[in-house]
Write a protein that holds these residues in place. Structure first.
Motif, short mmCIF file in Angstrom:
data_model
loop_
_atom_site.label_atom_id
_atom_site.label_comp_id
_atom_site.label_asym_id
_atom_site.label_seq_id
_atom_site.Cartn_x
_atom_site.Cartn_y
_atom_site.Cartn_z
N ALA A 178 0.83 -1.20 0.00
CA ALA A 178 0.00 0.00 0.00
C ALA A 178 0.87 1.26 0.00
N ARG A 179 0.29 2.32 -0.51
CA ARG A 179 1.02 3.60 -0.53
C ARG A 179 1.38 4.06 0.89
N GLN A 180 0.58 3.71 1.84
CA GLN A 180 0.84 4.10 3.23
C GLN A 180 2.13 3.45 3.74
N ASP A 181 2.37 2.23 3.32
CA ASP A 181 3.61 1.57 3.74
C ASP A 181 4.83 2.28 3.19
N VAL A 182 4.70 2.77 1.98
CA VAL A 182 5.82 3.52 1.39
C VAL A 182 6.06 4.82 2.17
N ASP A 183 4.99 5.50 2.46
CA ASP A 183 5.12 6.76 3.23
C ASP A 183 5.75 6.51 4.59
N ASN A 184 5.35 5.42 5.23
CA ASN A 184 5.92 5.09 6.55
C ASN A 184 7.41 4.78 6.43
N ALA A 185 7.77 4.05 5.39
CA ALA A 185 9.18 3.72 5.18
C ALA A 185 10.00 4.98 4.91
N LYS A 186 9.44 5.91 4.16
CA LYS A 186 10.14 7.17 3.88
C LYS A 186 10.35 7.97 5.16
N SER A 187 9.33 8.03 6.00
CA SER A 187 9.45 8.78 7.27
C SER A 187 10.52 8.16 8.15
N ALA A 188 10.54 6.81 8.20
CA ALA A 188 11.54 6.13 9.01
C ALA A 188 12.94 6.40 8.49
N ALA A 189 13.09 6.41 7.17
CA ALA A 189 14.40 6.68 6.58
C ALA A 189 14.86 8.10 6.88
#
Length: 244
Positions: free
Chosen positions: A144-155
């Protein structure tokens, strides 16, 4: 010479010799009086505490003979001692702060900062790779797009942490700024001045006799509030004969 005339003459000579000797003997032992002209002044000193606090002890009575430097009275020093202890602790703290700045970071502290930065760099790299994988998967609709956003925030968070720790290492190796050392020195000087005042206040809680003399008046008593405006004792202590 006629014998009758010789005897009275000898008697007169002997009497004259005896009178002369007697007169000189009396002159040697008669004391000579010395008269000095002038005014005799009796000076009276009025004693007061420099500090302001209640009197704790009065160590002399009216009529007491006192010597120069003798302790006459004391103030209650509870508050003064506490203030002195506080100022002394502040000086010690300021000394340690200045010493820490002048010494700089210890090698152990630098190595720890470097290790923390290295660990943060690893976390940041891992978080970035995770974000890149999520980004590829979302293109294939596997996540999901939300998982990508979460990964970006973590990075981004991991990279920010690494940047902060890396800066900590740099500053540790540079050492403290001269401006910070100057401020620490000024703080220490201010605290030392405060300590000197506290020490003087504590010393002023004791009242000493300025000279030999006799206590004429005891004005204040134990428990009275003393100050530099209120006399505690009167002592006549100085005699002066003006020349002239």
């Amino acid at each position: 010479m006629n014998r009758k005339v010789l005897i009275p003459v000898l008697a007169v000579i002997l009497i004259s010799i005896g009178s002369f000797a007697y007169w000189h003997h009396d002159k040697a032992v008669i004391p000579v009086a010395l008269t000095v002209y002038g005014n005799v002044d009796i000076r009276q000193v009025e004693l007061a505490f420099n500090g302001s606090e209640r009197i704790d002890k009065m160590l002399v009575q009216e009529g007491s003979q006192v010597k120069k430097g003798q302790l006459l009275a004391t103030l209650n020093t509870t508050r003064l001692q506490q203030n002195f202890n506080l100022r002394e602790a502040q000086v010690a703290q300021a000394q340690q702060a200045l010493l820490k700045l002048e010494t700089g970071s210890r090698p152990e502290e630098i190595r720890k900062a470097q290790a923390d930065a290295a660990a943060a760099k690893t976390d940041a790299d891992n978080a970035q790779r995770t974000y890149q994988r999520q980004l590829e998967l979302v293109k294939q609709d596997f996540v999901a797009r939300q998982d990508v956003d979460n990964a970006k925030s973590a990075a981004n968070a991991a990279q920010a942490k690494f940047n902060s720790l890396h800066e900590t290492v740099r500053l540790a190796m540079l050492g403290p700024r001269q401006e910070d050392i100057a401020v620490a020195k000024a703080t220490l000087q201010a605290n030392e001045a405060s300590l000197a005042i506290a020490r003087k206040d504590l010393a002023d809680a004791a009242l000493y006799s300025p000279s030999d003399g006799t206590i004429q008046n005891r004005i204040l008593e134990v428990g009275d509030m003393a100050s530099h405006r209120r006399n505690v004792l009167f002592i006549p202590w100085h005699l002066r004969i003006p020349s002239g």
